[in-house]
Design a protein around this motif. Structure first.
Motif, PDB file in Angstrom:
ATOM      1  N   UNK A  21      59.332  50.779  35.544  1.00 46.72           N
ATOM      2  CA  UNK A  21      59.008  50.197  34.245  1.00 46.72           C
ATOM      3  C   UNK A  21      60.086  50.552  33.209  1.00 46.72           C
ATOM      4  N   UNK A  22      60.598  51.766  33.273  1.00 47.98           N
ATOM      5  CA  UNK A  22      61.697  52.166  32.385  1.00 47.98           C
ATOM      6  C   UNK A  22      62.905  51.258  32.600  1.00 47.98           C
ATOM      7  N   UNK A  23      63.185  50.965  33.863  1.00 51.20           N
ATOM      8  CA  UNK A  23      64.344  50.127  34.198  1.00 51.20           C
ATOM      9  C   UNK A  23      64.187  48.713  33.643  1.00 51.20           C
ATOM     10  N   UNK A  27      58.865  50.721  26.873  1.00 53.67           N
ATOM     11  CA  UNK A  27      58.799  51.932  26.056  1.00 53.67           C
ATOM     12  C   UNK A  27      57.696  52.843  26.598  1.00 53.67           C
ATOM     13  N   UNK A  28      57.764  54.136  26.245  1.00 55.56           N
ATOM     14  CA  UNK A  28      56.768  55.096  26.729  1.00 55.56           C
ATOM     15  C   UNK A  28      55.346  54.658  26.419  1.00 55.56           C
ATOM     16  N   UNK A  29      55.109  54.174  25.190  1.00 54.36           N
ATOM     17  CA  UNK A  29      53.739  53.784  24.805  1.00 54.36           C
ATOM     18  C   UNK A  29      53.255  52.595  25.627  1.00 54.36           C
ATOM     19  N   UNK A  30      54.170  51.688  25.979  1.00 57.21           N
ATOM     20  CA  UNK A  30      53.798  50.538  26.810  1.00 57.21           C
ATOM     21  C   UNK A  30      53.448  50.990  28.225  1.00 57.21           C
ATOM     22  N   UNK A  31      54.237  51.911  28.747  1.00 64.60           N
ATOM     23  CA  UNK A  31      53.979  52.451  30.089  1.00 64.60           C
ATOM     24  C   UNK A  31      52.639  53.177  30.100  1.00 64.60           C
ATOM     25  N   UNK A  32      52.389  53.989  29.072  1.00 63.97           N
ATOM     26  CA  UNK A  32      51.133  54.743  28.981  1.00 63.97           C
ATOM     27  C   UNK A  32      49.936  53.809  28.964  1.00 63.97           C
ATOM     28  N   UNK A  33      50.004  52.758  28.147  1.00 62.26           N
ATOM     29  CA  UNK A  33      48.891  51.801  28.055  1.00 62.26           C
ATOM     30  C   UNK A  33      48.682  51.083  29.383  1.00 62.26           C
ATOM     31  N   UNK A  34      49.763  50.670  30.023  1.00 60.08           N
ATOM     32  CA  UNK A  34      49.688  49.943  31.287  1.00 60.08           C
ATOM     33  C   UNK A  34      49.092  50.806  32.403  1.00 60.08           C
ATOM     34  N   UNK A  46      58.923  61.048  32.530  1.00 63.52           N
ATOM     35  CA  UNK A  46      60.294  60.646  32.195  1.00 63.52           C
ATOM     36  C   UNK A  46      61.220  61.855  32.290  1.00 63.52           C
ATOM     37  N   UNK A  47      60.800  62.972  31.752  1.00 57.31           N
ATOM     38  CA  UNK A  47      61.608  64.189  31.805  1.00 57.31           C
ATOM     39  C   UNK A  47      61.882  64.602  33.251  1.00 57.31           C
TER      40      UNK A  47
END
Length: 67
Positions: A21-23, A27-34, A46-47
């Motif tokens: 998803x990062x690729x 964004x982090x918030x979009x990934x979290x929601x998904x 991510x870290x």
């Protein structure tokens, strides 16, 4: 060799999903929601991904072929 396969060996399945998803520019918030997790959890993934792949910036994940 498909670099996506190499990365699959280095990352957990969840980390690989986050990296994919990062690729795609998420964004982090979009990934979290998904994924249904907290943004803190995504930041932790991510870290870990950056450390395991020995890259400095999240934008560098786009250099890999993650499908």
């Amino acid at each position: 060799i498909d670099t996506g396969d190499i990365i699959k060996e280095q990352l957990t399945p969840t980390e690989f999903s986050v990296a994919s998803l990062m690729a795609k520019g998420w964004k982090n918030r979009e990934i979290a929601a998904y994924m249904g997790v907290s943004i803190h959890t995504v930041k932790s993934h991510v870290s870990d991904i950056l450390q395991k792949l020995n890259i400095q910036k999240r934008s560098q994940i786009q250099l890999y072929n993650l499908n």
